[in-house]
Design a protein around this motif. Structure first.
Motif, PDB file in Angstrom:
ATOM      1  N   HIS A  14      29.556 -53.667   6.233  1.00 36.30           N
ATOM      2  CA  HIS A  14      30.136 -53.695   7.071  1.00 36.30           C
ATOM      3  C   HIS A  14      31.170 -51.928   6.626  1.00 36.30           C
ATOM      4  N   GLU A  15      30.447 -50.968   5.877  1.00 31.61           N
ATOM      5  CA  GLU A  15      30.046 -49.738   5.698  1.00 31.61           C
ATOM      6  C   GLU A  15      28.949 -49.171   6.859  1.00 31.61           C
ATOM      7  N   GLY A  16      29.707 -48.582   7.720  1.00 35.27           N
ATOM      8  CA  GLY A  16      28.447 -47.830   8.859  1.00 35.27           C
ATOM      9  C   GLY A  16      28.215 -48.667   9.943  1.00 35.27           C
ATOM     10  N   GLY A  17      28.794 -50.076   9.608  1.00 33.43           N
ATOM     11  CA  GLY A  17      28.151 -50.825  10.306  1.00 33.43           C
ATOM     12  C   GLY A  17      26.715 -51.066  11.170  1.00 33.43           C
ATOM     13  N   SER A  18      25.306 -50.970  10.609  1.00 33.85           N
ATOM     14  CA  SER A  18      24.413 -50.854  10.651  1.00 33.85           C
ATOM     15  C   SER A  18      23.967 -52.138  10.841  1.00 33.85           C
ATOM     16  N   SER A  24      14.396 -62.872   8.081  1.00 37.33           N
ATOM     17  CA  SER A  24      13.781 -64.469   7.519  1.00 37.33           C
ATOM     18  C   SER A  24      15.109 -64.795   6.295  1.00 37.33           C
ATOM     19  N   PHE A  25      15.495 -66.137   6.271  1.00 37.61           N
ATOM     20  CA  PHE A  25      16.048 -66.396   5.463  1.00 37.61           C
ATOM     21  C   PHE A  25      16.036 -66.131   4.362  1.00 37.61           C
ATOM     22  N   GLU A  26      14.857 -66.246   3.253  1.00 37.74           N
ATOM     23  CA  GLU A  26      14.227 -65.439   2.148  1.00 37.74           C
ATOM     24  C   GLU A  26      14.220 -63.957   2.154  1.00 37.74           C
ATOM     25  N   GLN A  27      13.985 -63.641   3.014  1.00 37.57           N
ATOM     26  CA  GLN A  27      14.462 -61.393   2.909  1.00 37.57           C
ATOM     27  C   GLN A  27      15.837 -61.569   3.224  1.00 37.57           C
ATOM     28  N   LEU A  28      16.849 -62.218   3.362  1.00 39.36           N
ATOM     29  CA  LEU A  28      18.394 -62.393   3.788  1.00 39.36           C
ATOM     30  C   LEU A  28      18.195 -62.508   1.531  1.00 39.36           C
ATOM     31  N   ALA A  29      18.173 -63.353   1.265  1.00 41.08           N
ATOM     32  CA  ALA A  29      18.082 -64.007   0.031  1.00 41.08           C
ATOM     33  C   ALA A  29      17.618 -62.883  -0.323  1.00 41.08           C
ATOM     34  N   GLU A  30      16.631 -62.527  -0.826  1.00 41.61           N
ATOM     35  CA  GLU A  30      16.509 -61.138  -1.413  1.00 41.61           C
ATOM     36  C   GLU A  30      17.596 -60.325  -1.918  1.00 41.61           C
ATOM     37  N   TRP A  31      17.932 -59.738  -0.235  1.00 42.08           N
ATOM     38  CA  TRP A  31      18.650 -58.275  -0.421  1.00 42.08           C
ATOM     39  C   TRP A  31      19.821 -58.997  -0.638  1.00 42.08           C
ATOM     40  N   ALA A  32      20.182 -60.278  -0.823  1.00 43.56           N
ATOM     41  CA  ALA A  32      21.952 -60.309  -1.163  1.00 43.56           C
ATOM     42  C   ALA A  32      21.140 -60.834  -3.503  1.00 43.56           C
ATOM     43  N   SER A  33      20.568 -60.811  -3.569  1.00 49.64           N
ATOM     44  CA  SER A  33      20.327 -61.179  -5.314  1.00 49.64           C
ATOM     45  C   SER A  33      19.552 -59.722  -5.345  1.00 49.64           C
ATOM     46  N   THR A  34      19.416 -58.672  -4.352  1.00 43.36           N
ATOM     47  CA  THR A  34      19.192 -56.860  -4.768  1.00 43.36           C
ATOM     48  C   THR A  34      20.404 -56.404  -5.258  1.00 43.36           C
ATOM     49  N   ALA A  35      21.149 -56.872  -4.970  1.00 44.82           N
ATOM     50  CA  ALA A  35      22.588 -55.867  -4.175  1.00 44.82           C
ATOM     51  C   ALA A  35      22.823 -55.054  -2.455  1.00 44.82           C
ATOM     52  N   GLN A  36      21.951 -56.123  -1.988  1.00 42.31           N
ATOM     53  CA  GLN A  36      22.198 -54.759  -0.470  1.00 42.31           C
ATOM     54  C   GLN A  36      22.586 -55.680   0.016  1.00 42.31           C
ATOM     55  N   ILE A  37      23.363 -56.372  -0.263  1.00 42.65           N
ATOM     56  CA  ILE A  37      24.675 -57.314   0.665  1.00 42.65           C
ATOM     57  C   ILE A  37      26.008 -56.758  -0.105  1.00 42.65           C
ATOM     58  N   ALA A  38      26.536 -56.446   0.225  1.00 45.64           N
ATOM     59  CA  ALA A  38      27.826 -56.449  -0.341  1.00 45.64           C
ATOM     60  C   ALA A  38      28.802 -57.179   0.427  1.00 45.64           C
ATOM     61  N   PRO A  39      29.946 -57.683  -0.679  1.00 47.89           N
ATOM     62  CA  PRO A  39      30.274 -58.682  -0.491  1.00 47.89           C
ATOM     63  C   PRO A  39      31.407 -58.933   1.421  1.00 47.89           C
ATOM     64  N   HIS A  40      31.669 -57.947   1.864  1.00 44.91           N
ATOM     65  CA  HIS A  40      32.004 -57.593   3.261  1.00 44.91           C
ATOM     66  C   HIS A  40      31.302 -57.966   3.891  1.00 44.91           C
ATOM     67  N   PRO A 138      18.634 -52.168   3.995  1.00 43.65           N
ATOM     68  CA  PRO A 138      19.691 -51.764   3.588  1.00 43.65           C
ATOM     69  C   PRO A 138      19.798 -51.415   1.972  1.00 43.65           C
ATOM     70  N   ALA A 139      20.434 -50.485   1.997  1.00 42.27           N
ATOM     71  CA  ALA A 139      20.400 -49.011   0.178  1.00 42.27           C
ATOM     72  C   ALA A 139      21.177 -50.249  -0.765  1.00 42.27           C
ATOM     73  N   ALA A 140      21.419 -50.472  -1.588  1.00 42.07           N
ATOM     74  CA  ALA A 140      21.553 -51.541  -2.890  1.00 42.07           C
ATOM     75  C   ALA A 140      22.894 -51.242  -3.085  1.00 42.07           C
ATOM     76  N   SER A 141      23.638 -51.699  -2.386  1.00 38.75           N
ATOM     77  CA  SER A 141      25.125 -51.135  -3.026  1.00 38.75           C
ATOM     78  C   SER A 141      25.607 -51.612  -4.535  1.00 38.75           C
ATOM     79  N   GLY A 142      26.837 -50.674  -5.144  1.00 37.18           N
ATOM     80  CA  GLY A 142      26.482 -50.799  -6.469  1.00 37.18           C
ATOM     81  C   GLY A 142      28.865 -50.997  -6.339  1.00 37.18           C
ATOM     82  N   ILE A 143      29.671 -51.249  -7.550  1.00 33.42           N
ATOM     83  CA  ILE A 143      30.713 -51.181  -7.372  1.00 33.42           C
ATOM     84  C   ILE A 143      31.103 -49.868  -8.016  1.00 33.42           C
ATOM     85  N   SER A 144      30.612 -48.985  -8.029  1.00 30.60           N
ATOM     86  CA  SER A 144      31.371 -47.525  -8.569  1.00 30.60           C
ATOM     87  C   SER A 144      32.149 -47.658  -7.772  1.00 30.60           C
TER      88      SER A 144
END
Length: 190
Positions: A14-18, A24-40, A138-144
């Protein structure tokens, strides 16, 4: 429609549009579980049709973090919540809400689930798979970011409260002056 696990995926931040992928779906799921995918952030299988990542149920982005009583972050995964705890952005006293059933609990009530998430995280996804050599991630996103907004809001509220206090003190001094004048006048009349 094919099962998500059998498809190649793209992630658009969402930020930057990269755009990252195909992965693979496995990689996508891993990114989601390591805060590399943000809600937007958006995901796609064809780079033409995009949906917000939390809309894919298989990613498990079912949790809202109650940052304050008025601010929420998410939906995100339990793994991402664990990452936010590791970064010190939240603690075990923080409330989380299951977006599917609406239950609200403190993170400390999920200790066993969070440990299982941590232990169940596939270690092989940390190394590059032959079919996906040296992925850029993608870099891990935080809530900061939300916390910085909240700090600005609180600072503004503090300024407004201080101004209201000064006005109230001024009104009090004026009323006290009038009371003392009235008291003095009343005493003279006796």
């Amino acid at each position: 429609m094919d099962e998500p696990e059998s498809q190649q995926w793209f992630l658009r931040k969402h930020e930057g549009g990269s755009i990252f992928g195909p992965i693979s779906f496995e990689q996508l799921a891993e990114w989601a579980s390591t805060a590399q995918i943000a809600p937007h952030d958006a995901i796609s299988t064809d780079e033409a049709t995009w949906i917000k990542a939390p809309m894919l149920p298989q990613l498990g982005m079912d949790w809202l973090v109650e940052v304050t009583s008025e601010r929420y972050y998410g939906p995100t995964t339990l793994g991402a919540i664990q990452e936010f705890m590791r970064l010190g952005e939240i603690d075990t006293q923080t409330y989380i809400i299951n977006a599917c059933d609406g239950t609200r609990r403190q993170i400390q009530e999920f200790a066993a689930q969070l440990q299982a998430t941590e232990q169940g995280a596939p270690l092989e996804t940390q190394a590059s798979e032959p079919s996906e050599p040296q992925l850029s991630q993608p870099a891990a996103s935080g809530i900061s970011i939300d916390l910085q907004d909240r700090i600005r809001d609180l600072e503004q509220s503090l300024r407004e409260e201080r101004r209201a206090l000064e006005e109230a003190e001024e009104r009090y001094r004026e009323l006290e002056r009038k009371y003392n004048e009235h008291l003095a006048t009343h005493r003279r009349k006796r």
